[in-house]
Design an enzyme around this catalytic site. Structure first.
Site, PDB file in Angstrom:
ATOM      1  CD1 TRP A 101     -20.107  40.650   0.043  1.00 28.25           C
ATOM      2  CD2 TRP A 101     -18.036  41.430   0.343  1.00 28.25           C
ATOM      3  NE1 TRP A 101     -20.003  41.093   1.344  1.00 28.25           N
ATOM      4  CE2 TRP A 101     -18.742  41.571   1.555  1.00 28.25           C
ATOM      5  CE3 TRP A 101     -16.712  41.858   0.289  1.00 28.25           C
ATOM      6  CZ2 TRP A 101     -18.170  42.133   2.707  1.00 28.25           C
ATOM      7  CZ3 TRP A 101     -16.137  42.409   1.428  1.00 28.25           C
ATOM      8  CH2 TRP A 101     -16.858  42.540   2.614  1.00 28.25           C
ATOM      9  CG  ASP A 170     -16.016  35.808  -2.252  1.00 26.70           C
ATOM     10  OD1 ASP A 170     -16.066  34.992  -1.311  1.00 26.70           O
ATOM     11  OD2 ASP A 170     -16.138  37.038  -2.091  1.00 26.70           O
ATOM     12  CE  LYS A 194     -18.615  36.266   5.587  1.00 27.74           C
ATOM     13  NZ  LYS A 194     -19.269  37.405   6.235  1.00 27.74           N
TER      14      LYS A 194
END
Lengths: 355, 355
Positions: A101, A170, A194
């Site tokens: 990521w 993030d 999530k």
């Protein structure tokens, strides 16, 4: 039969929330229509919207000087919007490349500004987060970008970078599983799919003093200030995702809020790491101990054939979504807020009896 | 009790679709979990995804040389992505400013390239679409942007611009209510939350030959080619919105597809325009006859007091969402695919008896 879903996202949600949503799905509050059919300017939807924002503020312990934005496009769109909004001058931005990521984030940022790697863990197989001392941060950086938890590699940051440069984070897979050190951050963003709800909703937190200096020379949807000024109703919001997140937040509140989620996360991950550590090397974590994620427990077995048998045995017991990301292989147990301890115990028990 | 929802979007959906989704909401296909909890890489979700794309192709009569993209951010994000992807050189882009949406589109485009108005209907109160002869199109234009239906002003384009310049169209509120003249277009885009499903999903159609020349110097989410290459699974898609749209498409197919939707749209709008035209001026359409929208029938009454009483009487009969957009006032009956004829008859009957 309800499966235990260890998928990395979209992921398991509380059964009570799903059942309540099902109950009111066709006729919302006696309105004669579904919530998903309602105008986003209607009083009924605005109440859902306002309540969801208020719950985010309360549960995340958001300081008053942050705006809460409900957007679409996932963290992926923020990979572009962060530099588009913030890299307005010639200052560069540092990126901690801690996994897949972080790598996507810097790759996208390079198209929209001067982005450099303040650290890169790829040569080490993304097996750990860096210490502050290892970071190479240019003092003129507009921001330093971190990924607090790398879902694919199963590592998380516990030592926040010690720098005067402002942080942008993030935090998708960490949302509401541990406190955010707000004082250090200008911007925090993440997908809701999530710990908080279904796919289709991104929550962005931006410090108000930062918004006054963000880029205005962009299409309106790309501008954080536009969404802040319109209370995230600049255009049609992802109504259903916001509603489901609101319900999940209510459930989290009933469980005891952030503190309860944090200790539950520690208990869940602790149980699986204990099995790994006491297996005499049968199970192996590829991750450095100090960087172990509480959300995504990645582990390997002696060979791929055993891993295949393990996954089949798990599926047999309705323990699903345990296959590691296709880019790294092995196993991954994602243990988000709605995963009951009984599911983790079932997994630990299978691991203990297997092999 | 089920209300008749004349809202402009999010809007009414078929009751049968809502009930079926409710039925399978908590446990999808015996998987022991909701579809919204499933990985977007799971076989169960991929089947939903693939089937939805196939149904879009079939029902929209999409030519083989177009890609179908499922994105987030609404038409609003495309207002930026169109110029970001297409205005790669110095060529300008023309915009037909036919209403609030056309105005937003050109405003956003101006931040990302050289955008000029090929026509502007604002001085006339956006009461009509232009004829081809009125358009001032620069021959070196990369594209000409049109809004096929202006939901706020209730006008639609019936005469497509006669030009060699390629067309790009925002067709949100026209989707699957009339055929798209594919041969003229390079790009067509729109939100699903009117004729096709809930909010949170944008469908973009891009001609393949165009994709080879789009801008690569962008964050990945902003690049059409990235989404095309990954079958709209570059990142987590808006699972629930895609699923609901797929179900609505199935319903549309059962009703007879595009042709059936088009004649139903003509019948619905025809009935209301007939009431307006035969009311001796009690009801008044602010729109030129040739530009009348079939999706959004805008009308006024002699004074605002009557309009207020009308809206109250309508609500009393569970005819809701009839208030015009706050920027223009009056009334607006949005008549999308899932609005039953009985709802339109109830509205016509109220209009006939009122005043």
């Amino acid at each position: 039969m309800r499966a235990f879903n260890f998928g990395a996202g979209p992921c398991t949600l509380p059964l009570a929330v799903l059942e309540e949503a099902q109950e009111e799905f066709v006729d919302f509050g006696g309105a004669g229509m579904s919530l998903i059919e309602m105008s986003h300017r209607s009083a009924a939807y605005e109440a859902v919207h306002t309540e969801a924002i208020a719950r985010v503020r309360k549960l995340f312990l958001v300081p008053d000087d942050f705006e809460v934005l409900f957007l679409q496009g996932g963290a992926s769109l923020q990979f572009a919007m962060v530099p588009l909004n913030l890299l307005t001058g010639s200052a560069p931005a540092g990126y901690v490349v801690s996994g897949s990521w972080g790598k996507r984030a810097i790759g996208d940022a390079a198209h929209h500004g001067d982005a450099y790697a303040a650290w890169n863990g790829e040569a080490e197989g993304f097996a750990r987060m860096p210490s502050s001392a290892e970071l190479d941060i240019r003092p003129d950086s507009r921001y330093l970008h971190v990924t607090s938890n790398e879902t694919i590699h199963g590592i998380r940051m516990t030592e926040w970078p010690d720098t005067d440069v402002r942080l942008v984070g993030d935090m998708s897979s960490d949302y509401l599983s541990r406190p955010i050190p707000w004082a250090r951050f200008d911007v925090v963003y993440g997908g809701a799919q999530k710990n908080l709800g279904p796919a289709g909703l991104t929550i962005v937190f931006v410090r108000r003093s930062v918004l006054s200096g963000t880029n205005r020379n962009l299409g309106a949807y790309l501008r954080w200030d536009v969404h802040a000024d319109s209370n995230s109703l600049y255009n049609t919001p992802p109504v259903f995702a916001i509603y489901m997140m609101g319900k999940t937040l209510q459930w989290i509140e009933q469980q005891g809020g952030l503190a309860a989620m944090e200790s539950a996360a520690e208990a869940r991950a602790g149980l699986i790491y204990d099995v790994i550590d006491s297996s005499d090397g049968f199970y192996r974590s590829p991750v450095e101990v100090g960087s172990r994620s509480l959300m995504n427990v990645v582990f390997r077995m002696p060979d791929e054939e055993s891993e295949g048998r393990f996954l089949a045995a798990a599926t047999e017991q309705d323990l699903v979504g345990l296959k590691g990301h296709r880019s790294v292989g092995g196993m991954r147990a994602s243990l988000y807020n709605a995963m009951p301890m009984s599911g983790v115990e079932a997994l630990a028990s299978l691991m203990g009896s297997f092999g």
